[in-house]
Design a protein around this motif. Structure first.
Motif, PDB file in Angstrom:
ATOM      1  N   VAL A   1      41.597  23.291  48.079  1.00  0.00           N
ATOM      2  CA  VAL A   1      42.268  24.237  47.190  1.00  0.00           C
ATOM      3  C   VAL A   1      41.250  25.240  46.665  1.00  0.00           C
ATOM      4  CG1 VAL A   1      43.509  24.519  45.020  1.00  0.00           C
ATOM      5  CG2 VAL A   1      43.993  22.564  46.492  1.00  0.00           C
ATOM      6  N   GLN A   2      41.487  26.525  46.917  1.00  0.00           N
ATOM      7  CA  GLN A   2      40.576  27.551  46.428  1.00  0.00           C
ATOM      8  C   GLN A   2      40.881  27.868  44.973  1.00  0.00           C
ATOM      9  OE1 GLN A   2      41.056  30.843  49.157  1.00  0.00           O
ATOM     10  NE2 GLN A   2      39.459  30.081  50.501  1.00  0.00           N
ATOM     11  N   LEU A   3      39.841  28.050  44.206  1.00  0.00           N
ATOM     12  CA  LEU A   3      39.979  28.419  42.802  1.00  0.00           C
ATOM     13  C   LEU A   3      39.809  29.923  42.691  1.00  0.00           C
ATOM     14  CD1 LEU A   3      37.906  25.573  41.116  1.00  0.00           C
ATOM     15  CD2 LEU A   3      40.340  25.644  41.660  1.00  0.00           C
ATOM     16  N   GLN A   4      40.762  30.576  42.051  1.00  0.00           N
ATOM     17  CA  GLN A   4      40.747  32.036  41.990  1.00  0.00           C
ATOM     18  C   GLN A   4      40.333  32.521  40.611  1.00  0.00           C
ATOM     19  OE1 GLN A   4      40.908  33.736  44.654  1.00  0.00           O
ATOM     20  NE2 GLN A   4      41.652  32.140  46.018  1.00  0.00           N
ATOM     21  N   ALA A   5      39.268  33.271  40.602  1.00  0.00           N
ATOM     22  CA  ALA A   5      38.816  33.899  39.365  1.00  0.00           C
ATOM     23  C   ALA A   5      39.475  35.261  39.228  1.00  0.00           C
ATOM     24  CB  ALA A   5      37.294  34.043  39.394  1.00  0.00           C
ATOM     25  N   SER A   6      39.680  35.685  38.005  1.00  0.00           N
ATOM     26  CA  SER A   6      40.276  36.989  37.737  1.00  0.00           C
ATOM     27  C   SER A   6      39.674  37.581  36.471  1.00  0.00           C
ATOM     28  CB  SER A   6      41.796  36.869  37.586  1.00  0.00           C
ATOM     29  OG  SER A   6      42.119  36.021  36.497  1.00  0.00           O
ATOM     30  N   GLY A   7      39.901  38.869  36.292  1.00  0.00           N
ATOM     31  CA  GLY A   7      39.456  39.527  35.069  1.00  0.00           C
ATOM     32  C   GLY A   7      38.263  40.439  35.220  1.00  0.00           C
ATOM     33  N   GLY A   8      37.735  40.554  36.420  1.00  0.00           N
ATOM     34  CA  GLY A   8      36.603  41.440  36.630  1.00  0.00           C
ATOM     35  C   GLY A   8      37.001  42.898  36.560  1.00  0.00           C
ATOM     36  N   GLY A   9      36.006  43.756  36.635  1.00  0.00           N
ATOM     37  CA  GLY A   9      36.264  45.179  36.587  1.00  0.00           C
ATOM     38  C   GLY A   9      34.994  45.959  36.372  1.00  0.00           C
ATOM     39  N   LEU A  10      35.166  47.231  36.089  1.00  0.00           N
ATOM     40  CA  LEU A  10      34.052  48.133  35.842  1.00  0.00           C
ATOM     41  C   LEU A  10      33.910  48.332  34.339  1.00  0.00           C
ATOM     42  CD1 LEU A  10      31.915  50.223  36.752  1.00  0.00           C
ATOM     43  CD2 LEU A  10      33.785  51.896  36.893  1.00  0.00           C
ATOM     44  N   VAL A  11      32.710  48.151  33.847  1.00  0.00           N
ATOM     45  CA  VAL A  11      32.469  48.295  32.418  1.00  0.00           C
ATOM     46  C   VAL A  11      31.100  48.928  32.209  1.00  0.00           C
ATOM     47  CG1 VAL A  11      31.467  45.975  32.211  1.00  0.00           C
ATOM     48  CG2 VAL A  11      32.545  47.053  30.214  1.00  0.00           C
ATOM     49  N   GLN A  12      30.959  49.645  31.124  1.00  0.00           N
ATOM     50  CA  GLN A  12      29.663  50.241  30.800  1.00  0.00           C
ATOM     51  C   GLN A  12      28.732  49.197  30.198  1.00  0.00           C
ATOM     52  OE1 GLN A  12      30.531  53.630  28.266  1.00  0.00           O
ATOM     53  NE2 GLN A  12      30.426  55.011  30.022  1.00  0.00           N
ATOM     54  N   ALA A  13      27.453  49.429  30.337  1.00  0.00           N
ATOM     55  CA  ALA A  13      26.476  48.546  29.730  1.00  0.00           C
ATOM     56  C   ALA A  13      26.765  48.408  28.228  1.00  0.00           C
ATOM     57  CB  ALA A  13      25.075  49.085  29.949  1.00  0.00           C
ATOM     58  N   GLY A  14      26.663  47.173  27.751  1.00  0.00           N
ATOM     59  CA  GLY A  14      26.976  46.892  26.359  1.00  0.00           C
ATOM     60  C   GLY A  14      28.416  46.475  26.134  1.00  0.00           C
ATOM     61  N   GLY A  15      29.241  46.624  27.150  1.00  0.00           N
ATOM     62  CA  GLY A  15      30.650  46.273  27.036  1.00  0.00           C
ATOM     63  C   GLY A  15      30.918  44.802  27.253  1.00  0.00           C
ATOM     64  N   SER A  16      32.199  44.462  27.274  1.00  0.00           N
ATOM     65  CA  SER A  16      32.623  43.064  27.385  1.00  0.00           C
ATOM     66  C   SER A  16      33.730  42.919  28.420  1.00  0.00           C
ATOM     67  CB  SER A  16      33.138  42.550  26.037  1.00  0.00           C
ATOM     68  OG  SER A  16      32.147  42.592  25.042  1.00  0.00           O
ATOM     69  N   LEU A  17      33.774  41.732  28.993  1.00  0.00           N
ATOM     70  CA  LEU A  17      34.866  41.338  29.878  1.00  0.00           C
ATOM     71  C   LEU A  17      35.137  39.863  29.668  1.00  0.00           C
ATOM     72  CD1 LEU A  17      34.014  43.010  33.328  1.00  0.00           C
ATOM     73  CD2 LEU A  17      35.980  43.540  31.876  1.00  0.00           C
ATOM     74  N   ARG A  18      36.360  39.463  29.977  1.00  0.00           N
ATOM     75  CA  ARG A  18      36.716  38.046  29.905  1.00  0.00           C
ATOM     76  C   ARG A  18      37.297  37.618  31.246  1.00  0.00           C
ATOM     77  NH1 ARG A  18      41.498  34.788  26.888  1.00  0.00           N
ATOM     78  NH2 ARG A  18      40.326  32.950  26.217  1.00  0.00           N
ATOM     79  N   LEU A  19      36.656  36.672  31.859  1.00  0.00           N
ATOM     80  CA  LEU A  19      37.117  36.147  33.139  1.00  0.00           C
ATOM     81  C   LEU A  19      37.938  34.893  32.921  1.00  0.00           C
ATOM     82  CD1 LEU A  19      33.850  36.489  35.278  1.00  0.00           C
ATOM     83  CD2 LEU A  19      35.581  38.217  34.751  1.00  0.00           C
ATOM     84  N   SER A  20      38.894  34.678  33.821  1.00  0.00           N
ATOM     85  CA  SER A  20      39.731  33.496  33.757  1.00  0.00           C
ATOM     86  C   SER A  20      39.774  32.809  35.111  1.00  0.00           C
ATOM     87  CB  SER A  20      41.163  33.869  33.362  1.00  0.00           C
ATOM     88  OG  SER A  20      41.208  34.496  32.112  1.00  0.00           O
ATOM     89  N   CYS A  21      40.044  31.516  35.085  1.00  0.00           N
ATOM     90  CA  CYS A  21      40.166  30.760  36.325  1.00  0.00           C
ATOM     91  C   CYS A  21      41.099  29.589  36.071  1.00  0.00           C
ATOM     92  CB  CYS A  21      38.801  30.258  36.791  1.00  0.00           C
ATOM     93  SG  CYS A  21      38.867  29.175  38.238  1.00  0.00           S
ATOM     94  N   ALA A  22      42.163  29.528  36.819  1.00  0.00           N
ATOM     95  CA  ALA A  22      43.108  28.426  36.697  1.00  0.00           C
ATOM     96  C   ALA A  22      42.900  27.443  37.845  1.00  0.00           C
ATOM     97  CB  ALA A  22      44.536  28.951  36.714  1.00  0.00           C
ATOM     98  N   ALA A  23      43.014  26.191  37.540  1.00  0.00           N
ATOM     99  CA  ALA A  23      42.857  25.151  38.558  1.00  0.00           C
ATOM    100  C   ALA A  23      43.961  24.122  38.390  1.00  0.00           C
ATOM    101  CB  ALA A  23      41.482  24.488  38.433  1.00  0.00           C
ATOM    102  N   SER A  24      44.151  23.325  39.410  1.00  0.00           N
ATOM    103  CA  SER A  24      45.139  22.260  39.293  1.00  0.00           C
ATOM    104  C   SER A  24      44.645  21.224  38.293  1.00  0.00           C
ATOM    105  CB  SER A  24      45.369  21.605  40.645  1.00  0.00           C
ATOM    106  OG  SER A  24      44.252  20.813  41.004  1.00  0.00           O
ATOM    107  N   GLY A  25      45.583  20.519  37.695  1.00  0.00           N
ATOM    108  CA  GLY A  25      45.205  19.512  36.721  1.00  0.00           C
ATOM    109  C   GLY A  25      44.314  18.447  37.309  1.00  0.00           C
ATOM    110  N   ARG A  26      44.547  18.140  38.568  1.00  0.00           N
ATOM    111  CA  ARG A  26      43.756  17.096  39.223  1.00  0.00           C
ATOM    112  C   ARG A  26      42.287  17.501  39.307  1.00  0.00           C
ATOM    113  NH1 ARG A  26      42.130  16.193  44.360  1.00  0.00           N
ATOM    114  NH2 ARG A  26      43.245  18.028  45.109  1.00  0.00           N
TER     115      ARG A  26
END
Length: 114
Positions: A1-26
């Protein structure tokens, strides 16, 4: 099962991003989870990890700027990235720690402009 990350993007230095990753409960409930990144021309590296009881560890390069967290009820982990630097530019992946090959997904690209 592949785990998919999301939330990336282009941001200027000093900025913020929040990444997420959902996985099966198992996968999520019994494993230490980690965030990894691979910059162009470099090997993939572990950025942060979080145990099932919430203990965390960070690479020196991101300590104090990145925060890993997990929502056990939703089988989801997060990476809050603040004070981003151009050297944080990479494809970010989630996986167990240590990683399991079959769990590598495509990752999410984070680009930090100077």
């Amino acid at each position: 099962v592949q785990l998919q990350a999301s939330g990336g993007g282009l941001v200027q230095a000093g900025g913020s991003l929040r990444l997420s990753c959902a996985a099966s409960g198992r996968i999520f409930s019994i494993n230490t989870m980690g965030w990894y990144r691979q910059a162009p021309g470099k090997q993939r590296e572990l950025v942060a990890l979080i145990t099932t009881d919430g203990s965390t560890s960070y690479a020196d390069s991101v300590k104090g700027r990145f925060t890993i967290s997990r929502d056990n009820a939703k089988n989801t982990q997060f990476l809050q990235m603040n004070s981003l630097k151009p050297e944080d530019t990479a494809v970010y992946y989630c996986n167990t720690a240590p990683p399991i090959n079959s769990h590598w997904g495509q990752g999410t690209l984070v680009t930090v402009s100077s």
